[in-house]
Each structure stands twice: as structure tokens, then as C-alpha cells.
Design an enzyme around this catalytic site. Structure first.
Site, short mmCIF file in Angstrom:
data_model
loop_
_atom_site.label_atom_id
_atom_site.label_comp_id
_atom_site.label_asym_id
_atom_site.label_seq_id
_atom_site.Cartn_x
_atom_site.Cartn_y
_atom_site.Cartn_z
N ARG A 119 59.13 54.22 35.63
CA ARG A 119 60.13 54.13 34.57
C ARG A 119 60.21 55.47 33.82
NH1 ARG A 119 58.53 51.62 30.80
NH2 ARG A 119 56.52 50.87 31.55
N TYR A 268 64.16 53.57 41.16
CA TYR A 268 62.85 52.96 40.99
C TYR A 268 62.88 51.68 40.14
CZ TYR A 268 58.00 52.27 40.93
OH TYR A 268 56.79 51.68 41.13
N LYS A 277 63.38 44.73 33.27
CA LYS A 277 63.12 45.20 31.91
C LYS A 277 64.41 45.30 31.09
CE LYS A 277 58.89 45.71 33.13
NZ LYS A 277 57.78 44.93 32.60
N HIS A 297 57.06 40.52 26.99
CA HIS A 297 56.39 41.14 28.16
C HIS A 297 55.06 40.39 28.37
CE1 HIS A 297 54.88 45.21 30.05
NE2 HIS A 297 55.37 44.39 30.96
N SER A 319 52.14 47.70 30.26
CA SER A 319 52.33 47.94 31.69
C SER A 319 51.04 48.43 32.34
CB SER A 319 53.41 48.99 31.89
OG SER A 319 54.61 48.54 31.31
N ALA A 320 50.76 47.88 33.51
CA ALA A 320 49.57 48.23 34.31
C ALA A 320 48.26 47.98 33.56
CB ALA A 320 49.66 49.67 34.81
N CYS A 321 48.23 46.93 32.74
CA CYS A 321 47.01 46.59 32.01
C CYS A 321 46.47 45.21 32.37
CB CYS A 321 47.23 46.71 30.51
SG CYS A 321 47.40 48.41 29.98
N ASP A 344 54.92 38.74 34.40
CA ASP A 344 55.41 39.91 33.67
C ASP A 344 56.27 39.58 32.45
OD1 ASP A 344 55.39 42.82 33.63
OD2 ASP A 344 57.50 42.76 34.14
N ARG A 439 53.91 49.96 44.22
CA ARG A 439 54.08 48.54 43.88
C ARG A 439 54.43 47.70 45.09
NH1 ARG A 439 54.32 47.03 38.01
NH2 ARG A 439 53.80 49.00 37.01
N1 LIG Z 1 38.51 46.98 35.26
C1 LIG Z 1 39.51 46.09 35.34
N2 LIG Z 1 40.70 46.47 35.93
C2 LIG Z 1 41.71 45.57 35.99
C3 LIG Z 1 41.55 44.24 35.45
N3 LIG Z 1 42.75 43.58 35.62
C4 LIG Z 1 43.59 44.45 36.24
N4 LIG Z 1 42.97 45.65 36.48
C5 LIG Z 1 43.60 46.81 37.17
O1 LIG Z 1 44.70 47.31 36.38
C6 LIG Z 1 45.80 47.70 37.19
C7 LIG Z 1 47.10 47.04 36.74
O2 LIG Z 1 46.96 45.65 36.70
P1 LIG Z 1 48.21 44.63 36.75
O3 LIG Z 1 47.62 43.25 36.66
O4 LIG Z 1 49.03 44.93 37.93
O5 LIG Z 1 49.01 45.06 35.44
P2 LIG Z 1 50.34 44.41 34.77
O6 LIG Z 1 50.01 44.21 33.32
O7 LIG Z 1 50.77 43.22 35.54
O8 LIG Z 1 51.37 45.62 34.90
P3 LIG Z 1 52.98 45.78 34.91
O9 LIG Z 1 53.48 45.17 36.18
O10 LIG Z 1 53.12 47.29 34.90
O11 LIG Z 1 53.58 45.20 33.68
C8 LIG Z 1 45.42 47.34 38.63
O12 LIG Z 1 44.97 48.51 39.26
C9 LIG Z 1 44.30 46.35 38.46
O13 LIG Z 1 43.44 46.37 39.58
C10 LIG Z 1 40.27 43.86 34.85
O14 LIG Z 1 40.05 42.74 34.39
N5 LIG Z 1 39.31 44.84 34.81
O1 LIG Z 2 59.14 48.15 35.10
C1 LIG Z 2 58.38 48.48 36.03
O2 LIG Z 2 58.62 49.44 36.78
C2 LIG Z 2 57.16 47.66 36.28
C3 LIG Z 2 56.59 46.96 35.12
O3 LIG Z 2 56.40 45.75 35.14
C4 LIG Z 2 56.23 47.72 33.92
O4 LIG Z 2 56.29 48.95 33.92
O5 LIG Z 2 55.84 47.07 32.92
MN LIG Z 3 55.66 44.95 33.15
#
Ligand SMILES: Nc1nc2c(ncn2[C@@H]2O[C@H](COP(=O)(O)OP(=O)(O)OP(=O)(O)O)[C@@H](O)[C@H]2O)c(=O)[nH]1
Ligand SMILES: O=C([O-])CC(=O)C(=O)O
Ligand SMILES: [Mn+2]
Length: 639
Positions: A119, A268, A277, A297, A319-321, A344, A439
Site C-alpha cells: 500500500r 497491488y 481497504k 480493521h 497491518s502484518a501484526c 481482516d 501475500r
Molecule cells: N512472533 C510472532 N509472530 C507472529 C505472531 N502472529 C503472527 N506473526 C507473524 O506476523 C506476520 C503477519 O501476521 P498476519 O497474521 O498475517 O498479520 P495481519 O494482522 O493479518 O496483517 P494484514 O493482512 O496486513 O492486516 C507473519 O509473518 C506472522 O508469521 C505471533 O503470535 N508471534
Molecule cells: O491492504 C493490504 O495490502 C493488506 C492488508 O490487509 C493491510 O495492509 O492491512
Molecule cells: Mn489488513
């Protein structure tokens, strides 16, 4: 389908709108001579599939005026069928844009232009006549981080310099889609126009694309989604990886009161799959504010305890947490069960019984690939064994996907790997095999633990809301907030390390209120007021918690094993005492370090939080939240 009265407001042109030729629309009068107008506007542009005259009038008008503006070489009305997808897929394989991953059924790899991988927050805008509809009255000199405002006047100019003729030589696809189960009272309909095949294939996975949408829509209004990769033919620059895009000219703009989205230059995910989003968060949060519900979110999950009772939880992490991972967690504790409703986005509305009901508006998962493995998230792995698209991952010579975190799953250590850039790669190389924001897009219904009620039109009742982020220091594993206002305050103070989901470089702890910073659709102070206002009879507001799986030791190691171990017995009290959380089977857990509240850290943090709220929410900060800030400061002072 209920009709949103706001969606029915006729287009109100401002002075700037009229000045922008891209925004000129067929007048309401023309509506009655629509056939003639549509035909005239389309001129010589052929309809390659479908019959435009079968569609609702408002859709005909939308398609005709945008085709006249963007001048594609043909119009293709999508029906979302398997057959249609197969036709597009075989064309893309031929062209080299998609590579079949032969080890699976109907799985494909797509490599983007390496400049188009995430993004682009700096080029994502909310366009409102009044600036304060979008941003708060921040302190002098403070640049608002929640909401990114552009004036309609400036927007008109930006549109006119991009959209006229932008689809020349390309096909314009018309995608009818429903966010939420088609026909649910909580669902909403959008129509996306796009010149990207990748978007067509991905929207089919992520939303419900179906000709029934036309019937349910009738002559009601819909969210208007306009997307172009921004590279008309003949193309002047070199196209990399057969992925047309225009990174220098990216613009993702929203007109909330018109329920309209304009996206240019990027193919993307979060920039181009406009149902996600742009619609389900930025536009929907506006609709939700007007109609008294919430668009957040958040993941949605059902947790069944050993006694057989199921509780639904919604959780907001930036995001990615870790949302996808928590939503599909396989508990390591015997007797516990998790089922996934969404990973999400949650649309939540109080029902007549006073409970908060949530639906997942999406139909698929667009999940972070790296870190996903049979060890960390077997249910996600189970979901993407077929019918999925992988973007910017690596591949093996055996036709399998590969990314960081799959090292232990490679059977033949000598297998050849090609990285996301298309270069040969071997285990141990210094560069990553997959892009950190690579992804998978996979249909939610393929998830082995998808909840049987995940498409229930009325949604599932939420009992608890969790906020969390990546906090390497100071923040305990879990705490319960004191109540609704303190919970909202805690959400408003959410911080997390930046990740590869957007263009930020490096890992800085950054404010991400309610995990919504990049997705705020209107004034954040008004958003907090809206949350506060929901606590009224007969509403039973959920309990609010804060979690942090990402605390690190002095040596930089995660203190908590995470993933499947993220579910433990219920905590009693605000911060659970040692012994109140079942740690069986977890080996050496440094409980004191994991749960401690270092006084110096929190005193410093309290100062920073006050400055943040004063700078960023300024005079829009609701009194209820200011009171929570003051009480929290007193408690921290006494630490
Ligand atoms: N150490 C650790 N890493 C984690 C944990 N949960 C997720 N991760 C890592 O964090 C990264 C992102 O996790 P996602 O669950 O895909 O994140 P999301 O919040 O769904 O992200 P968006 O799709 O971007 O909104 C991945 O590389 C996971 O492997 C956890 O409990 N502990
Ligand atoms: O929007 C995207 O590309 C993927 C996503 O879930 C985020 O960033 O929170
Ligand atoms: Mn997201």
C-alpha cells in the site's frame, strides 16, 4: 437488502467538480433517455462480454461515462464464474504474467513490478469539501497522521491529469460485487471498473462477484470503484514482469459522501482491490458513522471452551501484526477450539437484543505469506492448497511456493529456488526469497476451521474486543481495560512497529490508533465520539482487552512463544497474576519480564501519549477520553 438513504443522495456537484472534466457526469435528465445517451457515450467502444442494456440504469450510466473518460478498447462485464476465470488465467499464463504452481490444484504465482509491492499511504487521500471532515484540528505545526486530506479542487486537477484516456488499448472490466453475504441487511454492493486482469481474478476470491448482484442492486446506489493501472497503450516505458503500473503517478482517492473511489497507478492488493481497504474500511466507516455501526480493521473468531460454550471475539492489530494468525489459531491447550469468521475486516452493528453482531464483509484472505507454515499457521496452509493466487513469493523447481519460514518444510535441500524477483536463490542467501509483504489470496470457504456461521446474514455476537500491536518493550502480554471508555482510550493509544505492509522503511514504533491509522475515513475525534456514543441502552458493549505477543528480552528474543499458544485460561483482574494463566507445556516463560510494568517506561510513555493526543486529536478529543488520559496519568505516577 436495505437501502442506505445516504447512497441515494443524487450527485451534488461542487464548483471544483464541475471544473474537473473527469468528474463530469451524465445529468439526471439524461437518465430518462439513458439508452440513447449510453450508446452515444460509448461511441465505438465494443462490449466484449455481457449486455450493458440488461444492467440497472445507474450502472449503465456509470459504465458509459467512465468508459467515455478512460477510453478502453472494449468493455467486459464480469459474471464471476469459474469459466470466466479460466479464460483469463490461460491468457495470463500465455502472456507470462501468471505461473502455475504445478504441485497444487489451480494455484498461481504472480510477480509484480518490484516498485509496486505494498500500500502507498503517502498517496492515499480522502477528498472532502471541508478539511475537518477528514482530519482533526491538530495542534499548530502538527501534521495529521490520521486521515490524509485533499481538497476537491486539487483532486479535480489530479484526476484530469491521469484518467482521460488512461485505459487506451486495454479492456475495461466491470466487476459487480457484494461486501458481505449477498442480500444480508449488513451487506453493501460495489461496482469496480478496472483494466487489471489480476484485479479481476483477485476480486473473485476476495469478494462475492456474481450476476445476482444486479438483481439485488436494482436501481439503488452502489459504491463506485474506478481503478486503472495507469499505463495506456502504446506503452512508452518498459513493463517489468508483465505487470503494468505507474508508480510515479499513484493516486488512491476517496470521495466519502459520493461513495466513490478513484485508484490509479498501482495493481497491488490494498491499492487496487477496492472492496477491501478503500470500500470496506475508508468508505464504510463513513456509512457506519451515519448509520450507527462500526467498520473496523479486525479479525472475527469463535473460541469454544472445554465446557462447550462458544464466545466470539473481534481483534484489531495493525497491518502484518498477527490478525490472520490469531483468527486461525490452533490452540495448544487441550479442549479449546477456535473457528475463523474473518481475518481482516469486521462490520459490526448492535442488534435489537442489544448484542453487537459482526460480519466479515470479505470472501477471502489476503494474507502475509512469510512466516506462514505448518508449524505457525496450519489452517492458513490448508486454505491455500488450491484456487489461490500468490503474489511476490518464491517458487521451487517442483512447482511449490516458498518464502521465509518454510526452511524446515523443504524436503530436498538441493531443490532449485527462484526468488520473487525471478533470480536463482539458495537457502542461506542474504537477500529474502520472498518479498516481506508477499501475500496469498485464498477463498475463505476453503479454511479447514471456517466457522459454519461465517456467512450468516445477521452476523455473530461479539463479547470481547482485543487491541494489540508489536511492542518489543514495556507492554505486558495481556491486560483487561477498566470499561468501555478506558478500552476506547487504550485503542486510541495503540502503537506498533512499522511493517512491510506499506512503504515505511525500518522498524519504528508508531501510533496506530485502533489499528485504523491508514484506513481512517473521517475525523478521528468524531470517530472516537461515535464509539463512545454506542454505549447506551439496550446495547451491551463488549469487554475490551490489550495484548502484546511481541515483547522481547534484552537479548532481542520474543518472550512469548505466540501463535497456537496465544490462547490460555481466562485472566482474572486487570493484569493476570502468575498462576492465573495456564502455562502448561510452554517450557521456560519469563513471567515477570513478560508481565512487568516498568515504571520508567510507562512514565515516559504517558508523556508521549499526552503529547500525541494533544497534537493529533487536539480540540476534537472527546472529554470522556481526556478523563481517561488524566486518570491513567495518575495511576502511572503512583507506580
Ligand atoms: N512472533 C510472532 N509472530 C507472529 C505472531 N502472529 C503472527 N506473526 C507473524 O506476523 C506476520 C503477519 O501476521 P498476519 O497474521 O498475517 O498479520 P495481519 O494482522 O493479518 O496483517 P494484514 O493482512 O496486513 O492486516 C507473519 O509473518 C506472522 O508469521 C505471533 O503470535 N508471534
Ligand atoms: O491492504 C493490504 O495490502 C493488506 C492488508 O490487509 C493491510 O495492509 O492491512
Ligand atoms: Mn489488513
Amino acid at each position: 437488502m436495505t437501502t442506505n438513504p445516504n447512497l441515494l443522495t443524487p450527485f451534488k456537484a461542487t464548483k471544483a467538480d464541475v471544473e474537473s472534466s473527469s468528474l463530469r457526469q451524465i445529468s439526471e435528465d439524461a437518465f430518462y433517455v439513458i439508452n440513447e445517451v449510453v450508446t452515444r457515450r460509448l461511441g465505438h467502444i465494443p462490449i466484449l462480454k455481457g449486455d450493458l442494456h440488461d444492467l440497472p440504469y445507474k450502472v449503465q450510466r456509470f459504465v458509459a461515462e467512465k468508459a467515455e473518460l478512460m477510453r478502453p478498447r472494449g468493455i467486459f462485464i464480469c459474471d464471476g464464474s469459474q469459466h470466466e476465470a479460466e479464460q483469463i488465467i490461460s491468457k495470463l499464463i500465455e502472456r507470462g504474467m501468471l505461473t502455475p504452481l504445478a504441485a497444487y490444484e489451480n494455484n498461481y504465482l504472480c510477480r509484480t513490478d518490484p516498485k509496486d509491492v505494498a500500500r502507498v499511504e503517502s498517496k492515499t487521500w480522502m477528498v472532502t469539501p471541508d478539511k475537518y471532515q477528514t482530519v482533526t484540528h491538530t495542534a499548530p505545526g502538527a501534521e495529521p497522521i490520521m486521515g490524509h486530506w485533499m481538497s476537491p479542487f486539487e483532486f479535480g486537477g489530479e484526476l484530469d491529469s491521469r484518467f482521460p484516456g488512461c485505459m487506451a488499448g486495454r479492456i475495461m472490466y466491470v466487476i459487480p460485487f457484494s461486501m458481505g453475504p449477498l442480500g444480508s441487511p449488513l451487506s453493501k454492493i460495489g461496482i469496480q471498473l478496472t483494466d487489471s486482469n489480476y484485479v479481476v481474478l483477485s476480486m473473485r476470491i476476495m469478494t462475492r462477484v456474481n450476476p445476482d448482484v444486479w438483481e439485488v442492486l436494482g436501481n439503488n446506489d452502489f459504491v463506485r470503484c474506478i481503478h486503472s493501472v495507469g499505463l495506456p497503450r502504446p506503452v512508452k516505458q518498459r513493463v517489468i514482469n508483465h505487470w503494468p503500473c505507474n508508480p510515479e503517478r499513484v493516486l488512491i482517492a476517496h470521495r466519502p459522501s459520493e461513495r466513490e473511489i478513484w485508484s490509479f497507478g498501482s495493481g497491488y492488493g490494498g491499492n487496487s482491490l477496492l472492496g477491501k481497504k478503500c470500500f470496506a474500511l475508508r468508505i464504510a466507516s463513513n456509512i457506519a458513522h451515519d448509520e450507527g455501526w462500526l467498520a473496523e480493521h479486525m479479525l472475527i473468531m469463535g473460541v469454544t471452551r472445554p465446557n462447550g460454550k462458544e464466545h466470539f471475539i473481534a481483534a484489531a492489530f495493525p497491518s502484518a501484526c498477527g490478525k490472520t494468525n490469531l483468527a486461525m489459531l490452533e490452540p495448544t491447550l487441550p479442549g479449546w477450539k477456535v473457528r475463523c469468521v474473518g481475518d481482516d475486516i469486521a462490520w459490526m452493528k448492535f442488534g435489537e437484543d442489544g448484542r453487537l453482531y459482526a460480519i466479515n464483509p470479505e470472501a477471502g484472505f489476503f494474507g502475509v505469506a512469510p512466516g506462514t507454515s505448518n508449524k505457525t499457521n496450519p489452517m492458513a496452509v490448508g486454505t491455500f492448497q488450491k484456487n489461490s493466487i500468490f503474489t511476490n513469493v518464491a517458487e521451487t523447481s517442483e512447482g511449490r511456493y516458498y518464502w521465509e519460514g518454510l526452511e524446515d518444510e523443504i524436503k530436498d535441500k538441493n531443490v532449485e529456488i527462484t526468488d520473487w524477483l525471478g533470480n536463482p536463490w539458495k537457502l542461506g542467501d542474504a537477500t529474502p526469497a520472498a518479498h516481506p509483504n508477499s501475500r496469498f489470496a485464498a477463498p475463505a470457504k476453503q479454511c479447514p476451521i471456517i466457522h459454519p456461521d461465517w456467512e450468516s446474514p445477521e452476523g455473530v455476537p461479539i463479547e470481547a474486543i482485543i487491541f494489540g500491536g508489536r511492542r518489543p518493550d514495556g507492554v505486558p502480554l495481556v491486560f483487561e481495560t477498566f470499561g468501555w471508555h478506558h478500552g476506547i482510550f487504550t485503542g486510541a493509544c495503540l502503537k506498533s512497529e512499522t511493517t512491510a505492509a506499506a512503504e515505511h522503511k525500518g522498524k519504528n514504533v508508531m501510533h496506530d490508533p485502533m489499528a485504523m491509522r491508514p484506513f481512517m475515513g473521517y475525523n478521528f475525534g468524531k470517530y472516537l465520539d461515535h464509539w463512545i456514543s454506542l454505549e447506551k441502552a439496550p446495547h451491551k458493549v463488549p469487554k475490551i482487552y490489550h495484548v502484546n505477543w511481541f515483547r522481547k528480552s534484552k537479548e532481542g528474543k520474543f518472550l512469548w512463544p505466540g501463535f497456537g499458544d496465544n490462547i490460555r485460561d481466562t485472566a482474572v483482574g486487570v493484569i493476570p497474576s502468575q498462576g492465573s494463566i495456564n502455562l502448561d507445556g510452554l517450557g521456560d516463560i519469563n513471567w515477570d519480564e513478560l508481565m512487568s510494568l516498568p515504571a520508567d517506561y510507562w512514565k515516559q510513555d504517558a508523556k508521549e501519549v499526552r503529547k500525541f493526543l494533544e497534537d493529533q486529536v487536539g480540540s476534537d478529543l472527546p472529554n470522556e477520553i481526556r478523563e481517561e488520559l488524566e486518570s491513567q496519568e495518575k495511576r502511572i505516577e503512583a507506580l
